[in-house]
Design an enzyme around this catalytic site. Sequence first.
Site, PDB file in Angstrom:
ATOM      1  N   HIS A  92       0.746  -1.198  -0.051  1.00  0.00           N
ATOM      2  CA  HIS A  92       0.029   0.206   0.066  1.00  0.00           C
ATOM      3  C   HIS A  92       0.698   1.212  -0.089  1.00  0.00           C
ATOM      4  O   HIS A  92       2.077   1.388   0.665  1.00  0.00           O
ATOM      5  CB  HIS A  92      -1.009   0.179   1.206  1.00  0.00           C
ATOM      6  CG  HIS A  92      -2.012   0.919   1.084  1.00  0.00           C
ATOM      7  ND1 HIS A  92      -2.018   2.367   1.395  1.00  0.00           N
ATOM      8  CD2 HIS A  92      -3.452   0.598   0.798  1.00  0.00           C
ATOM      9  CE1 HIS A  92      -3.393   2.979   0.989  1.00  0.00           C
ATOM     10  NE2 HIS A  92      -3.957   1.829   0.749  1.00  0.00           N
ATOM     11  N   ASP A 129      -7.672  -5.604  -0.001  1.00  0.00           N
ATOM     12  CA  ASP A 129      -8.222  -6.533  -1.038  1.00  0.00           C
ATOM     13  C   ASP A 129      -7.789  -7.808  -0.820  1.00  0.00           C
ATOM     14  O   ASP A 129      -8.359  -8.616  -1.872  1.00  0.00           O
ATOM     15  CB  ASP A 129      -7.577  -5.739  -2.301  1.00  0.00           C
ATOM     16  CG  ASP A 129      -8.184  -4.650  -2.761  1.00  0.00           C
ATOM     17  OD1 ASP A 129      -7.568  -3.647  -3.015  1.00  0.00           O
ATOM     18  OD2 ASP A 129      -9.635  -4.403  -2.658  1.00  0.00           O
TER      19      ASP A 129
END
Length: 430
Positions: free
Chosen positions: A307, A365
């Site tokens: 991320h 996710d």
Amino acid sequence: MADTKSAKLVLNDQSYDLPILTPTIGPEVLDIRKLYGQADVFTYDPGFTSTASCDSTITFIDGDKGELWYRGYPIEQLAAKSHYLEVCYLLLYGELPDADQLKDFESRVTHHTMVHEQMNNFFRGFRRDAHPMATMVGVVGAMSAFYHDSTDIADPWQREVAAIRLIAKLPTIAAMAYKYSIGQPFVYPQNELDYASNFLHMCFSVPAAKYTVDPALARAMDRIFTLHADHEQNASTSTVRLAGSSGANPFACIAAGIACLWGPAHGGANQAALEMLKEIGTVDRIPEYIARAKDKNDPFKLMGFGHRVYKNFDPRAKVMKESADEVLDLLGIHNNPTLQVAKELEKIALEDEYFIEKKLYPNVDFYSGIILSAMGFPTSMFTPIFALSRTVGWIAQWKEMIGDPQNKIGRPRQLYVGSNKRDYVDVAKR
Ligand code: SDX
């Protein structure tokens, strides 16, 4: 924010004072708005790794501490104690609603869930095997043609109506995209159902049989909506803001956000992550994929890992992992091979030097696809569900920008490294 402090930039024997803007919390911000006018230089930041594109009061993320707050409320508390429409109210209006405000808001959303009947024909222009995200980009963009009476962004009332219509209709449109892709008839929303139950009903009920939504599954669905609702200035939110800065209507801006979210580096990662876990298949094949993820010559990345902001852990992934255990248990799915691969992959990756050094952790996710798959959704519906969840965040950020008196069209510059000026050469002389 008062710019009480400043930084000094010395350039070509000139010095420039750059005001320092002080946040409520988080990094201070160097105000470079006047830099080009004063020093005739641009700043350079492809990917915006060090750039604040706006000021906002909506969502705060601390990447090192793994914290995510909607209007100051930690995501863990909202996921455990609130529900999606209450979170929508919070994101849109800045405060948690009282009982009457919540009841009124839920009623307004409920009574906007149907779409114009003519939209059914719009769907029929798509091939049945169209990816539901392709359908959603098209249909949401077309909403500006169907709901022209809420496209005047200068009218606060029309902005409000457009926001409610988008929050209310996105689940209906996503469910229609799913039904269309599997050749089943569209299912109308039912006003007596809550938001998440309505979505599950529109996706999984058929005219031939009675369908009762399992409240526990509806709760898990609602929690997934909440976890995805907003996330500061991510790629798709920045796309919505940039589209909105030109004065484009809200439906066009949200369609642009959906298009951006589709990318596998962003919201499309939930589909890619589950497909990757299924491709790995068994725990013994994990080392092969870890090696590929570390191989500079192999473009393969562990989908659902890493991320831009979170360099410790994604708080949403932690909640999602707990929810995965609950949902699979509820559905009587034990020893789910994909969940086993996911948990073992997470464990191995988090002990691996490469992932530790690059601060790569599971993101939102990584586990969501396992839950959605267990609920009966095909992988192609994972990103549409992310999109319908994020619509409230996009709209809240869009409204904040439109309402900002400093709002102006976004127009970045560049570092030009192309040809110098040269004269045209006739083809006969080339
Ligand atoms: C979302 O921004 C948001 O808030 C987004 C989101 C939201 O709610 O809106 O949180 C939703 O988009 C989550 C992210 C979903 N994407 C994925 O899971 C796809 C896999 N992840 C990567 O593509 C990547 O981690 C990103 C895109 C998420 C972040 O990319 P960055 O910040 O640009 O970091 P990077 O690509 O420069 O990676 C840094 C290093 C690189 O190695 P070096 O060039 O330094 O040697 O880490 C490596 C990368 O190669 N790396 C990975 C990796 N992710 C980064 N290596 C293996 N597997 C990965 N998943």
